[in-house]
Scaffold this active site. Sequence first.
Site, PDB file in Angstrom:
ATOM      1  N   ASP A  21       7.522  -2.794 -24.295  1.00 52.03           N
ATOM      2  CA  ASP A  21       6.354  -3.337 -24.995  1.00 52.03           C
ATOM      3  C   ASP A  21       5.769  -4.520 -24.225  1.00 52.03           C
ATOM      4  O   ASP A  21       6.481  -5.196 -23.487  1.00 52.03           O
ATOM      5  CB  ASP A  21       6.781  -3.771 -26.409  1.00 52.03           C
ATOM      6  CG  ASP A  21       5.579  -4.032 -27.314  1.00 52.03           C
ATOM      7  OD1 ASP A  21       4.461  -3.568 -26.991  1.00 52.03           O
ATOM      8  OD2 ASP A  21       5.758  -4.710 -28.341  1.00 52.03           O
ATOM      9  N   ASN A  69       0.770   6.283 -30.876  1.00 49.07           N
ATOM     10  CA  ASN A  69      -0.055   5.900 -29.719  1.00 49.07           C
ATOM     11  C   ASN A  69      -1.250   6.836 -29.507  1.00 49.07           C
ATOM     12  O   ASN A  69      -2.214   6.475 -28.826  1.00 49.07           O
ATOM     13  CB  ASN A  69       0.786   5.860 -28.428  1.00 49.07           C
ATOM     14  CG  ASN A  69       1.690   4.644 -28.335  1.00 49.07           C
ATOM     15  OD1 ASN A  69       2.718   4.678 -27.642  1.00 49.07           O
ATOM     16  ND2 ASN A  69       1.352   3.559 -29.020  1.00 49.07           N
TER      17      ASN A  69
HETATM   18  C1  FPP Z   1       3.629  -0.647 -24.648  1.00 48.18           C
HETATM   19  O1  FPP Z   1       2.818  -1.736 -24.297  1.00 48.18           O
HETATM   20  C2  FPP Z   1       3.672   0.369 -23.608  1.00 48.18           C
HETATM   21  C3  FPP Z   1       3.299   1.677 -23.751  1.00 48.18           C
HETATM   22  C4  FPP Z   1       2.771   2.227 -25.003  1.00 48.18           C
HETATM   23  C5  FPP Z   1       3.348   2.633 -22.630  1.00 48.18           C
HETATM   24  C6  FPP Z   1       4.519   2.521 -21.710  1.00 48.18           C
HETATM   25  C7  FPP Z   1       4.199   3.191 -20.441  1.00 48.18           C
HETATM   26  C8  FPP Z   1       4.604   2.790 -19.212  1.00 48.18           C
HETATM   27  C9  FPP Z   1       5.478   1.673 -18.947  1.00 48.18           C
HETATM   28  C10 FPP Z   1       4.083   3.493 -18.012  1.00 48.18           C
HETATM   29  C11 FPP Z   1       4.659   4.778 -17.575  1.00 48.18           C
HETATM   30  C12 FPP Z   1       5.986   5.164 -18.063  1.00 48.18           C
HETATM   31  C13 FPP Z   1       6.700   6.149 -17.534  1.00 48.18           C
HETATM   32  C14 FPP Z   1       7.990   6.509 -18.145  1.00 48.18           C
HETATM   33  C15 FPP Z   1       6.259   6.883 -16.357  1.00 48.18           C
HETATM   34  P1  FPP Z   1       1.538  -2.023 -25.176  1.00 48.18           P
HETATM   35  O2  FPP Z   1       0.395  -1.287 -24.573  1.00 48.18           O
HETATM   36  O3  FPP Z   1       1.820  -1.683 -26.594  1.00 48.18           O
HETATM   37  O4  FPP Z   1       1.379  -3.577 -24.984  1.00 48.18           O
HETATM   38  P2  FPP Z   1       0.808  -4.640 -26.056  1.00 48.18           P
HETATM   39  O5  FPP Z   1       1.758  -4.619 -27.226  1.00 48.18           O
HETATM   40  O6  FPP Z   1       0.861  -5.927 -25.302  1.00 48.18           O
HETATM   41  O7  FPP Z   1      -0.579  -4.212 -26.404  1.00 48.18           O
END
Ligand code: FPP
Length: 252
Positions: A21, A69
């Site tokens: 996250d 998501n």
């Molecule tokens: C959460 O941060 C992250 C995600 C929903 C996506 C995770 C994806 C990756 C790390 C990239 C690729 C992964 C793989 C396995 C190839 P957020 O967007 O919710 O952050 P925020 O809470 O600060 O808005």
Amino acid sequence: MSYFEQIDPLKVPSHVAVIMDGNGRWAKSHGKERIFGHFNGVESVRATLKAAVKSGVKYLTLYAFSTENWNRPKEEVEALMNLLVHTITGEIDELDKNEVRLHAIGDIDSLPESCKTELHAAMERTSGNNKVNLILALSYSSRWEINQAVKRILAEGLKPEEISDHLISSYLCTAAFPDPELLIRTSGEKRISNFLLWQIAYSELYFTETHWPDFNEEEFYKAICDYQTRERRFGKTSEQIHTGMGINEKTT
Ligand code: FPP
């Protein structure tokens, strides 16, 4: 002494699950679009997998895309799916060379065709590997998983007396894996967000303020060291744990 050097090799968790996250907030703090955070998060995925292998963890589950998501802006969802395809294509040789076995849990059928194709090819290609299992949770949510498990149990006509913890576990997407001993969540939020609700019944929880793109090998080792300080009682008393008493008693 580094955190890696402090790890007790006899007390390493076999399964670590991670809620990655903070990509969006990390990007914002760098004056960039959210997707910049996701791109940089890939490096943390690499570092975490490397750290898992080095510390002897056998199963690493990453919450890469939740059922919820899908409700994000269309451009972000598309960018995440493209990033996933691109990352799998770009990393598959390295994963295979390092004997990583790739798995996916979640509603995989709901993913775009390109994603499914790459994912299935990568899982097939790495199916003989057994150094470490990398499990990507994609279009996953625990309530979705429990819903589909209950539907299958009913459809197969199982009787109430056949229902047990073991049976329910065997109908979940994670049937082939042990429950995680440790769950890590980055970026300071202290919630579970519909992730592995059944499986983390007795997991140790570790929260760090670090945003996912800043999470690195040493941060992973730090989490393992913290886990190793915990006394896992499974409902028993501390005294029972230390004297080996009550081993056959029911846990609550
Ligand atoms: C959460 O941060 C992250 C995600 C929903 C996506 C995770 C994806 C990756 C790390 C990239 C690729 C992964 C793989 C396995 C190839 P957020 O967007 O919710 O952050 P925020 O809470 O600060 O808005």
